[in-house]
Scaffold this active site. Structure first.
Site, PDB file in Angstrom:
ATOM      1  N   ARG A  16      -0.870   9.073  -0.538  1.00  6.63           N
ATOM      2  CA  ARG A  16      -2.030   9.598  -1.261  1.00  6.63           C
ATOM      3  C   ARG A  16      -1.942  11.083  -1.566  1.00  6.63           C
ATOM      4  NH1 ARG A  16      -6.543   6.117   2.032  1.00  6.63           N
ATOM      5  NH2 ARG A  16      -6.005   4.191   0.972  1.00  6.63           N
ATOM      6  N   PHE A  68       0.858  -1.189   0.000  1.00  5.70           N
ATOM      7  CA  PHE A  68       0.000   0.000   0.000  1.00  5.70           C
ATOM      8  C   PHE A  68       0.886   1.228   0.000  1.00  5.70           C
ATOM      9  CE2 PHE A  68      -4.576   0.810   0.623  1.00  5.70           C
ATOM     10  CZ  PHE A  68      -5.086  -0.416   0.235  1.00  5.70           C
ATOM     11  N   GLU A  93      -7.125   1.666  -3.212  1.00  4.93           N
ATOM     12  CA  GLU A  93      -5.688   1.702  -3.442  1.00  4.93           C
ATOM     13  C   GLU A  93      -5.130   0.275  -3.582  1.00  4.93           C
ATOM     14  OE1 GLU A  93      -3.683   4.500  -0.911  1.00  4.93           O
ATOM     15  OE2 GLU A  93      -1.888   3.258  -0.872  1.00  4.93           O
ATOM     16  N   GLN A 135      -8.006  14.299   3.520  1.00  7.85           N
ATOM     17  CA  GLN A 135      -7.290  13.510   2.524  1.00  7.85           C
ATOM     18  C   GLN A 135      -8.106  13.342   1.253  1.00  7.85           C
ATOM     19  OE1 GLN A 135      -6.564   8.997   2.950  1.00  7.85           O
ATOM     20  NE2 GLN A 135      -4.559   9.953   3.016  1.00  7.85           N
ATOM     21  N   LEU A 183     -15.076   5.121  -4.394  1.00  2.00           N
ATOM     22  CA  LEU A 183     -13.697   4.660  -4.284  1.00  2.00           C
ATOM     23  C   LEU A 183     -13.391   3.454  -5.158  1.00  2.00           C
ATOM     24  CD1 LEU A 183     -11.056   5.064  -2.629  1.00  2.00           C
ATOM     25  CD2 LEU A 183     -11.895   3.260  -1.138  1.00  2.00           C
ATOM     26  N   ARG A 238      -2.942  10.596   6.196  1.00  2.00           N
ATOM     27  CA  ARG A 238      -3.023   9.213   6.664  1.00  2.00           C
ATOM     28  C   ARG A 238      -2.513   8.259   5.584  1.00  2.00           C
ATOM     29  NH1 ARG A 238      -6.808   4.908   5.816  1.00  2.00           N
ATOM     30  NH2 ARG A 238      -8.242   6.146   4.589  1.00  2.00           N
ATOM     31  N   HIS A 275      -8.325  11.133  -1.925  1.00  2.00           N
ATOM     32  CA  HIS A 275      -7.853   9.830  -2.398  1.00  2.00           C
ATOM     33  C   HIS A 275      -7.657   9.930  -3.904  1.00  2.00           C
ATOM     34  CE1 HIS A 275      -7.700   5.582  -3.266  1.00  2.00           C
ATOM     35  NE2 HIS A 275      -7.748   5.285  -1.982  1.00  2.00           N
ATOM     36  N   HIS A 335     -11.772  11.899   0.987  1.00  2.00           N
ATOM     37  CA  HIS A 335     -11.844  10.525   1.468  1.00  2.00           C
ATOM     38  C   HIS A 335     -11.753  10.398   2.980  1.00  2.00           C
ATOM     39  CE1 HIS A 335     -11.347   6.231   1.363  1.00  2.00           C
ATOM     40  NE2 HIS A 335     -10.132   6.272   1.865  1.00  2.00           N
TER      41      HIS A 335
HETATM   42  C1  FAD Z   1     -15.068   3.944   0.786  1.00  2.47           C
HETATM   43  C2  FAD Z   1     -14.047   3.902   1.893  1.00  2.47           C
HETATM   44  C3  FAD Z   1     -13.070   2.927   1.902  1.00  2.47           C
HETATM   45  C4  FAD Z   1     -12.135   2.870   2.940  1.00  2.47           C
HETATM   46  N1  FAD Z   1     -11.174   1.898   2.919  1.00  2.47           N
HETATM   47  C5  FAD Z   1     -10.298   1.820   3.944  1.00  2.47           C
HETATM   48  C6  FAD Z   1      -9.324   0.779   3.999  1.00  2.47           C
HETATM   49  O1  FAD Z   1      -9.271  -0.119   3.144  1.00  2.47           O
HETATM   50  N2  FAD Z   1      -8.455   0.754   5.019  1.00  2.47           N
HETATM   51  C7  FAD Z   1      -8.484   1.705   6.014  1.00  2.47           C
HETATM   52  O2  FAD Z   1      -7.686   1.611   6.940  1.00  2.47           O
HETATM   53  N3  FAD Z   1      -9.417   2.681   5.997  1.00  2.47           N
HETATM   54  C8  FAD Z   1     -10.320   2.758   4.996  1.00  2.47           C
HETATM   55  N4  FAD Z   1     -11.249   3.753   5.006  1.00  2.47           N
HETATM   56  C9  FAD Z   1     -11.371   4.626   6.183  1.00  2.47           C
HETATM   57  C10 FAD Z   1     -12.040   3.873   7.307  1.00  2.47           C
HETATM   58  O3  FAD Z   1     -13.017   2.996   6.795  1.00  2.47           O
HETATM   59  C11 FAD Z   1     -12.703   4.808   8.312  1.00  2.47           C
HETATM   60  O4  FAD Z   1     -11.820   5.812   8.683  1.00  2.47           O
HETATM   61  C12 FAD Z   1     -13.112   4.053   9.576  1.00  2.47           C
HETATM   62  O5  FAD Z   1     -13.822   2.878   9.242  1.00  2.47           O
HETATM   63  C13 FAD Z   1     -13.925   4.962  10.479  1.00  2.47           C
HETATM   64  O6  FAD Z   1     -14.500   4.215  11.518  1.00  2.47           O
HETATM   65  P1  FAD Z   1     -15.302   4.932  12.661  1.00  2.47           P
HETATM   66  O7  FAD Z   1     -15.776   3.847  13.567  1.00  2.47           O
HETATM   67  O8  FAD Z   1     -14.477   6.013  13.241  1.00  2.47           O
HETATM   68  O9  FAD Z   1     -16.528   5.657  11.942  1.00  2.47           O
HETATM   69  P2  FAD Z   1     -17.704   5.147  10.983  1.00  2.47           P
HETATM   70  O10 FAD Z   1     -17.535   3.752  10.543  1.00  2.47           O
HETATM   71  O11 FAD Z   1     -17.846   6.196   9.946  1.00  2.47           O
HETATM   72  O12 FAD Z   1     -18.970   5.181  11.934  1.00  2.47           O
HETATM   73  C14 FAD Z   1     -19.550   6.366  12.397  1.00  2.47           C
HETATM   74  C15 FAD Z   1     -20.733   6.007  13.273  1.00  2.47           C
HETATM   75  O13 FAD Z   1     -21.220   7.176  13.917  1.00  2.47           O
HETATM   76  C16 FAD Z   1     -22.616   7.197  13.839  1.00  2.47           C
HETATM   77  N5  FAD Z   1     -23.058   8.592  13.925  1.00  2.47           N
HETATM   78  C17 FAD Z   1     -22.511   9.689  13.334  1.00  2.47           C
HETATM   79  N6  FAD Z   1     -23.201  10.790  13.666  1.00  2.47           N
HETATM   80  C18 FAD Z   1     -24.191  10.398  14.496  1.00  2.47           C
HETATM   81  C19 FAD Z   1     -25.248  11.056  15.167  1.00  2.47           C
HETATM   82  N7  FAD Z   1     -25.448  12.372  15.057  1.00  2.47           N
HETATM   83  N8  FAD Z   1     -26.086  10.324  15.933  1.00  2.47           N
HETATM   84  C20 FAD Z   1     -25.933   8.991  16.050  1.00  2.47           C
HETATM   85  N9  FAD Z   1     -24.965   8.307  15.428  1.00  2.47           N
HETATM   86  C21 FAD Z   1     -24.107   9.003  14.671  1.00  2.47           C
HETATM   87  C22 FAD Z   1     -22.932   6.514  12.526  1.00  2.47           C
HETATM   88  O14 FAD Z   1     -24.260   6.032  12.527  1.00  2.47           O
HETATM   89  C23 FAD Z   1     -21.898   5.393  12.534  1.00  2.47           C
HETATM   90  O15 FAD Z   1     -22.378   4.298  13.278  1.00  2.47           O
HETATM   91  C24 FAD Z   1     -12.186   3.821   3.979  1.00  2.47           C
HETATM   92  C25 FAD Z   1     -13.175   4.800   3.968  1.00  2.47           C
HETATM   93  C26 FAD Z   1     -14.070   4.864   2.923  1.00  2.47           C
HETATM   94  C27 FAD Z   1     -15.070   5.974   2.934  1.00  2.47           C
END
Ligand code: FAD
Length: 575
Positions: free
Chosen positions: A276, A117, A245, A230, A242, A384, A232, A342
């Site tokens: 990136r 990566f 990568e 970031q 997306l 990142r 992407h 991203h």
């Molecule tokens: C398309 C895509 C592909 C990716 N691929 C990778 C990868 O291969 N490898 C990597 O390391 N990272 C990757 N990332 C980044 C990574 O997925 C995220 O940074 C990470 O999963 C974030 O996790 P999180 O638990 O912080 O938030 P999230 O998974 O975004 O969860 C946020 C949570 O907060 C809740 N929430 C938000 N606001 C409120 C509110 N007002 N009231 C109640 N609930 C709320 C939502 O319902 C959700 O449950 C990718 C991101 C994207 C967008």
């Protein structure tokens, strides 16, 4: 009013990891609040992998190498003590996830497979084809259900309740009924994800609207480093969706409209696998200099030489996405792509234990915790590296859950909060929601949202410059004034998605002001923040984290705090 020992807002990887860790630490009563069903959290969309120096593909890999790559990748804005914890914990974290039931892709001899990566010196991305987030989130959710975590699915957190520098609860709205209530907690945690939805072209889910950052910000807590967004390099052209990568990890090329592998000019050693920020800038430069394809706004991701079998085995989802959205099969065609917003490097500031901190001296707020993309422990600094954020969400989610368990057992002192604190908070939040619901002006919410995303993309995108950022600040004020004159057509209570979208837009408008001001004041180029008028990194003045505080009138003002440097002095960053 309901009450739980621990209330976690956000049920993505960070929130779910924390819930499990808190329960393993002995807490019995944990609630997860999520505005979407937990497995629809954006974590489930992650494609390419999760980083850990297992050494399965190359035994030379070490956690030190992972640590260094992370710090250099983040252009030295990384808090190095936090990066050390993340990278040292990574191998155990991946094995733990595997033991929970997450199915990873395998090498021929049965080990967890690892692919290269960007910015990582060794192949260290562990993956489940190109659906890694899906595998992880479902694996964790099985455990969450088994442990009977109380889940508030499709409940929307409206505000955070602080009393005397202590978090004591949140105000929430049941999306189904429109009912508004208080959930009290001894510990409150935010794991609410990023804010990519502020931009026109983005990979982010509709829910990534920075709600947690704004709830904290409105309660007087700053947001950290939000100008670092970031882009992407490989979003499907015009859609932003997306194409992992992982494609370049498997060997895909980037070519411009003339068919040249242009990365030769920008990162001769790492080529397509430079970090990136560097690849996104290279693409934007090619496009700006007239070497783009399609109508000039795209470059291409070329996988043809990988062959059908490899694409079908390792990258089946992105092939489907390109077929559905562009009508092109990557087995036979190069795919038009462009930089797409991203990942949010900024977030609610925390220390290494996941406690939210609110000033330049990192003073914690009692009972308030955060992790994941919506937090900023600053393991990613200014940029990142791919696969490091699934790692951060699980490692720091876990670690924060353990801190919370200790806090509930040892540190918590009964708050004896005056009941008026809760009734006041409920009244205020209800008035806010009602004000939104009853908006009846001439302006359209949809138009304002589209224009916000346009101006953020065009004036605060891959490249930034003073004149445009200054203009942007004015645009944002205008949009705010128009928002105050907008109309909501749905006045109902049940599943009023128009109301939710209005609140989310309100959040994005406010956060965008902090992003724009942070970008305007940061007169240097570092990681994901590239100023054409200040093309160099300026360690003398800007080797610092930005803290944006909210003024009474909703505008931001900035302070700065030092970066933690333990091992690696900043050096020039070349690839
Ligand atoms: C398309 C895509 C592909 C990716 N691929 C990778 C990868 O291969 N490898 C990597 O390391 N990272 C990757 N990332 C980044 C990574 O997925 C995220 O940074 C990470 O999963 C974030 O996790 P999180 O638990 O912080 O938030 P999230 O998974 O975004 O969860 C946020 C949570 O907060 C809740 N929430 C938000 N606001 C409120 C509110 N007002 N009231 C109640 N609930 C709320 C939502 O319902 C959700 O449950 C990718 C991101 C994207 C967008």
């Amino acid at each position: 009013m309901v009450q739980h020992d621990v209330v976690i807002v956000g049920a993505g990887l960070a929130g779910q990891s924390a819930a499990l860790a808190a329960m393993r630490g002995g807490v019995k009563d944990v609630a997860l609040v999520s505005k979407v069903h937990p497995v629809r959290s954006h974590s489930g969309a992650a494609q390419g992998g999760i980083a850990a120096a297992l050494g399965n593909s190359d035994p030379g890999d070490t956690t030190e190498s992972h640590e260094f790559d992370t710090i250099k990748g983040g252009d030295y804005l990384v808090d190095q003590d936090a990066a050390t914890i993340m990278t040292e914990s990574a191998p155990d974290m991946v094995y733990e996830l595997e033991h929970m039931g997450v199915v990873f892709s395998r090498t021929a001899d049965g080990k967890i497979a690892q692919r290269p990566f960007g910015g990582h010196a060794y192949p260290r991305a562990c993956y489940a084809a190109d659906r890694t987030g899906h595998a992880l989130l479902h694996g964790l959710f099985e455990q969450v259900m088994k442990r009977r975590v109380r889940i508030y699915s499709e409940w929307y957190m409206v505000s955070l309740i602080l009393n005397d520098h202590r978090a004591v609860g949140v105000v929430v709205m049941n999306i189904d009924t429109g009912e508004i209530d208080v959930i009290r907690g001894k510990a409150i945690m935010f794991a609410t994800g990023g804010y990519g939805r502020a931009f026109r072209i983005t990979t982010n889910a509709f829910a990534s609207t920075g709600d947690g950052l704004i709830a904290a910000y409105r309660a007087g807590i700053p947001v950290e480093d939000v100008e670092f967004v970031q882009f992407h390099p490989t979003g499907l052209y015009r859609h932003g969706i997306l194409a992992s990568e992982g494609a370049r990890g498997e060997g895909a090329y980037l070519i411009n409209g003339k068919g040249e592998r242009f990365m030769e000019k920008y990162a001769p050693e790492r080529m397509e696998l430079a970090p990136r920020d560097i690849v996104a800038r290279a693409e934007q430069t090619e496009i700006d200099e007239g070497h783009g394809g399609e109508d000039g706004g795209a470059v291409y991701l070329d996988l043809r030489h990988l062959g059908r079998e490899r694409i079908m085995e390792r990258l089946p989802q992105i092939r489907e996405l390109a077929r559905d959205f562009l009508g092109l099969d990557m087995i036979e065609n190069p795919i038009p792509i462009q930089p797409t917003a991203h990942y949010s490097m900024g977030g609610v500031p925390t220390n290494r234990d996941g406690q939210v901190v609110y000033d330049e001296k990192n003073t914690p707020i009692d009972g308030f915790f955060a992790a994941g993309e919506g937090a900023c422990v600053s393991v990613h600094g200014a940029n990142r590296l791919g696969t490091n954020s699934l790692l951060e969400a699980t490692v720091y989610g876990n670690r924060t859950g353990r801190t919370i368990a200790r806090y509930i057992k040892e540190g918590y002192q009964s708050a004896n909060t005056d009941p008026a604190v809760f009734t006041d908070a409920l009244k205020k939040a209800t008035a806010y929601v009602e004000r939104m619901r009853s908006m009846d002006g001439p302006e359209s919410i949809g138009d304002i949202r589209t224009e916000l995303k346009d101006v953020m993309m065009d004036k605060c995108g891959v490249y930034r410059v003073e004149s445009e950022l200054t203009e942007l600040t004015g645009d944002l004020r205008d949009l705010r004034a128009r928002f105050d004159n907008a109309k909501l057509t749905d006045k109902g209570k049940r599943f009023n998605t128009e109301l939710l979208e209005a609140m989310e837009l309100d959040h994005l408008l406010e956060l965008s002001e902090a992003i724009a001001l942070g970008a305007l004041q940061r007169k240097e180029s570092r990681g994901g923040h590239a100023r054409t008028d200040y093309p160099d990194r300026d360690d003398k003045n800007f080797l610092q984290h930005t803290l944006a505080y909210r003024n009474e009138d909703g505008t931001p003002s900035l302070k700065y705090k030092p970066v933690v440097i333990t091992k690696y002095e900043p050096k020039e960053r070349t690839y």
